[in-house]
Every structure is written in structure tokens, then in C-alpha cells.
Design a protein around this motif. Structure first.
Motif, short mmCIF file in Angstrom:
data_model
loop_
_atom_site.label_atom_id
_atom_site.label_comp_id
_atom_site.label_asym_id
_atom_site.label_seq_id
_atom_site.Cartn_x
_atom_site.Cartn_y
_atom_site.Cartn_z
N TYR A 1 11.90 0.96 2.37
CA TYR A 1 12.93 -0.16 2.16
C TYR A 1 13.46 -0.77 3.40
O TYR A 1 13.42 -1.86 3.65
N LEU A 2 13.52 0.31 4.52
CA LEU A 2 13.79 -0.03 5.85
C LEU A 2 12.87 -0.99 6.40
O LEU A 2 12.94 -2.05 7.11
N GLY A 3 11.39 -0.70 6.15
CA GLY A 3 10.33 -1.49 6.71
C GLY A 3 10.26 -2.89 6.01
O GLY A 3 9.84 -3.80 6.79
N LEU A 4 10.87 -3.09 4.83
CA LEU A 4 10.85 -4.51 4.29
C LEU A 4 11.79 -5.14 4.88
O LEU A 4 11.27 -6.27 5.23
N TRP A 5 12.98 -4.58 5.47
CA TRP A 5 13.88 -5.38 6.03
C TRP A 5 13.44 -5.80 7.40
O TRP A 5 13.67 -6.76 7.94
N ALA A 6 12.93 -4.61 7.85
CA ALA A 6 12.24 -5.05 9.19
C ALA A 6 11.36 -6.09 9.48
O ALA A 6 11.16 -7.05 10.28
N ALA A 7 10.48 -5.89 8.30
CA ALA A 7 9.44 -7.12 8.17
C ALA A 7 10.13 -8.44 8.32
O ALA A 7 9.51 -9.56 8.46
N VAL A 8 11.12 -8.33 7.24
CA VAL A 8 11.68 -9.74 6.96
C VAL A 8 12.38 -10.45 8.35
O VAL A 8 12.31 -11.78 8.63
N GLY B 1 0.75 -1.37 0.11
CA GLY B 1 0.15 0.10 0.03
C GLY B 1 0.90 1.16 0.02
O GLY B 1 0.52 2.12 -0.70
N GLY B 2 1.75 1.19 0.72
CA GLY B 2 2.89 2.28 0.68
C GLY B 2 3.37 2.48 -0.54
O GLY B 2 3.48 3.70 -1.09
N LEU B 3 3.70 1.35 -1.40
CA LEU B 3 4.47 1.82 -2.73
C LEU B 3 3.27 2.17 -3.48
O LEU B 3 3.78 3.05 -4.35
N ILE B 4 2.12 1.92 -3.48
CA ILE B 4 0.90 2.52 -4.35
C ILE B 4 0.84 3.88 -3.93
O ILE B 4 0.83 4.61 -5.10
N LEU B 5 0.84 4.20 -2.88
CA LEU B 5 0.82 5.63 -2.57
C LEU B 5 2.08 6.48 -3.18
O LEU B 5 1.89 7.63 -3.51
N LEU B 6 3.28 5.75 -2.91
CA LEU B 6 4.41 6.38 -3.45
C LEU B 6 4.24 6.66 -5.14
O LEU B 6 4.67 7.83 -5.63
N ILE B 7 3.70 5.68 -5.75
CA ILE B 7 3.70 5.90 -7.13
C ILE B 7 2.52 6.77 -7.46
O ILE B 7 2.72 7.71 -8.32
N ALA B 8 1.54 6.78 -6.66
CA ALA B 8 0.49 7.60 -7.06
C ALA B 8 0.73 9.19 -6.97
O ALA B 8 0.23 10.15 -7.24
N ASN B 9 1.67 9.60 -5.71
CA ASN B 9 1.85 10.58 -5.35
C ASN B 9 3.28 11.09 -5.90
O ASN B 9 4.05 12.12 -5.51
N HIS B 10 3.73 10.50 -7.01
CA HIS B 10 4.98 11.00 -7.43
C HIS B 10 5.03 12.19 -8.10
O HIS B 10 5.91 12.89 -7.75
N ASP B 11 3.91 12.90 -8.66
CA ASP B 11 4.10 14.19 -9.28
C ASP B 11 3.82 15.15 -7.97
O ASP B 11 4.62 16.12 -8.14
N SER B 12 3.41 14.99 -7.07
CA SER B 12 3.38 15.87 -5.84
C SER B 12 4.56 15.99 -5.20
O SER B 12 4.91 16.90 -4.34
N GLY B 13 5.53 14.89 -5.04
CA GLY B 13 6.85 15.14 -4.23
C GLY B 13 6.68 14.55 -2.92
O GLY B 13 7.79 14.41 -2.34
N ARG B 14 5.41 14.24 -2.22
CA ARG B 14 5.41 14.26 -0.75
C ARG B 14 4.20 12.88 -0.66
O ARG B 14 3.43 12.99 -1.30
N VAL B 15 4.44 12.42 0.08
CA VAL B 15 3.83 11.08 0.81
C VAL B 15 3.35 11.46 2.54
O VAL B 15 4.30 11.15 2.95
N PHE B 16 2.22 11.66 2.78
CA PHE B 16 2.05 11.85 4.40
C PHE B 16 2.90 13.09 4.76
O PHE B 16 3.51 12.68 5.86
#
Length: 233
Positions: free
Chosen positions: A40-47, A13-28
Motif C-alpha cells: 500500500y505504501l509502495g503504491l503511494w510512493a510510486a504515484v 507481482g507483490g499482490l499476486i505473491l500475497l494472494i498465493a501465500n495467503h494460507d501460509s501467512g507470510r511472504v518473504f
């Protein structure tokens, strides 16, 4: 597995938000680059979390394992940050155990300093490497060239019988003749020179090999500091 998929869904979901808000330059409120780094860090933490929980280890065992790896990581980072100081300390210990061993330090700008302590005889003696052979040499700024004794020349792979002793030199004991040759490599600590001119003394004419100005002149300079001489490259 349920926890794993929950975490993956959140990251997706975070990746989708990142792609969707690419033009605005910010997410949350975070810049895209910072949000991407968080994912990226969250992925490693999840693993890591799923791996530890799936292993069946107790929380205490997991905590001890994490503490060990964190300590190891910090130790490696500290060793890297203080690598020059540790190198200097190791060189000093070696020099204390083996008189004549050169102490090599490297400054932050990459300049090499080789430090030689004054020997018990009051002179500066250093263990140098000539053609792969360790030789104890006297640092002599009054000698114009590097000169090997007959014994050291043979140890370094030279054959005095095949050399012509025709070069006259003046010594403290009078005038004598030496033979001209070239050394493939001469190393003093981390200072290395290739294809350097060198002279051979006749048998019985020289007690100790000399590290003269033909080597020292190739350096950036040298300093005499009390009971130390510092060769700078």
C-alpha cells in the motif's frame, strides 16, 4: 510511462505473491498484514515518484517541495499531540489581555477545568455568557443563587417589568426582594448549563451580577488556589 509500468508490475507481482501465500501467512518472511501495508505504501510512493518525475521539475525543486510537506505534516502532528498545552497557553494569553476571561483546560480524561484569576479588586470576577450575552459576574460562594442586576437582566433579554419581585432575600445591606426566572443557557468558559434558575434584582439594588451556588453546585467541585479559583466539570 515506462517507469510507471515497471513500478505497477512490481506492485502487481507483490499482490499476486500475497494472494498465493495467503494460507501460509507470510511472504518473504513478512506477515501478510505487514507485506500488504508495504504494498500500500509502495503504491503511494510510486504515484508520488512518477508524478514528480513526470512534472519536469528539477531534483532540487522536488526536494524542497517534499521538505515543505514533511515539515507541515510534522507540525500538524505536533499541534495535535500538544493540543491541550496549546489550548491552555491560548487561554492564558486571552485572560491576560481581557481581565475576567475564563481559562479553559481539558485534561486527558476529558475533565474540564475553568480557571479564573483574582481581579485587581481582590475578588474573582468572570465574564460569563447568559442567554448569549456576555456579562461580568462576581463568583460568590456565599450567594445561594445566581442573581442578575437590573441592567444585566435587560441585556440578557429579560423584562423585569413582567416579573414578580416577591422572593425575600437577605443581603449585606438588609432584606430586599428579587424576582425568580430561568436562564436558557449559562456558559462559563467551556462549562455550559441549560434551563438554570436565576434571580433578578430590582433597579438600583445590585451593582454587580452574582454567580452563586445554584450554578457552582452543578459542578464536580471547585478549588481555591492562591489567586485562582478552579471550577471543575
Amino acid at each position: 510511462m515506462r517507469l510507471f509500468w515497471l513500478l505497477m508490475s512490481a506492485l502487481g507481482g507483490g499482490l499476486i505473491l500475497l494472494i498465493a501465500n495467503h494460507d501460509s501467512g507470510r511472504v518473504f518472511g513478512l506477515e501478510n498484514s505487514a507485506f500488504a501495508a508495504t504494498l500500500y505504501l509502495g503504491l503511494w510512493a510510486a504515484v508520488l515518484i512518477v508524478g514528480f518525475l513526470g512534472s519536469g521539475l528539477r531534483i532540487g525543486d522536488v526536494a524542497r517541495t517534499l521538505a515543505f510537506w514533511v515539515f507541515l505534516l510534522l507540525a500538524l502532528v505536533a499541534a495535535y499531540q500538544y493540543r491541550y498545552e496549546l489550548q491552555d497557553f491560548a487561554s492564558r494569553v486571552t485572560a491576560g489581555l481581557m481581565p475576567g476571561s475564563p481559562m479553559t483546560t481539558v485534561s486527558k480524561n476529558g475533565q474540564i477545568h475553568v480557571i479564573v484569576e483574582r481581579s485587581s479588586s481582590g475578588q474573582f470576577e468572570v465574564i460569563a455568557d447568559v442567554n448569549g450575552t456576555r456579562l461580568r459576574m462576581l463568583i460568590d460562594t456565599g450567594a445561594s443563587s445566581m442573581v442578575l442586576s437590573d441592567e444585566d437582566a435587560r441585556a440578557a433579554g429579560f423584562e423585569p417589568e413582567r416579573l414578580r419581585f416577591v422572593v425575600p432575600v437577605a443581603t449585606a445591606n438588609g432584606t430586599t426582594v428579587v424576582a425568580r426566572a430561568r436562564a436558557d443557557t449559562v456558559n462559563v468558559g467551556a462549562i455550559s448549563r441549560n434551563d438554570i434558575p436565576i434571580y433578578m434584582a430590582q433597579a438600583g439594588r445590585l451593582d454587580q451580577s452574582l454567580l452563586g451556588m445554584s450554578f457552582i453546585n452543578t459542578l464536580n467541585g471547585f478549588d481555591l488556589r492562591g489567586d485562582r479559583i478552579v471550577l471543575r466539570d
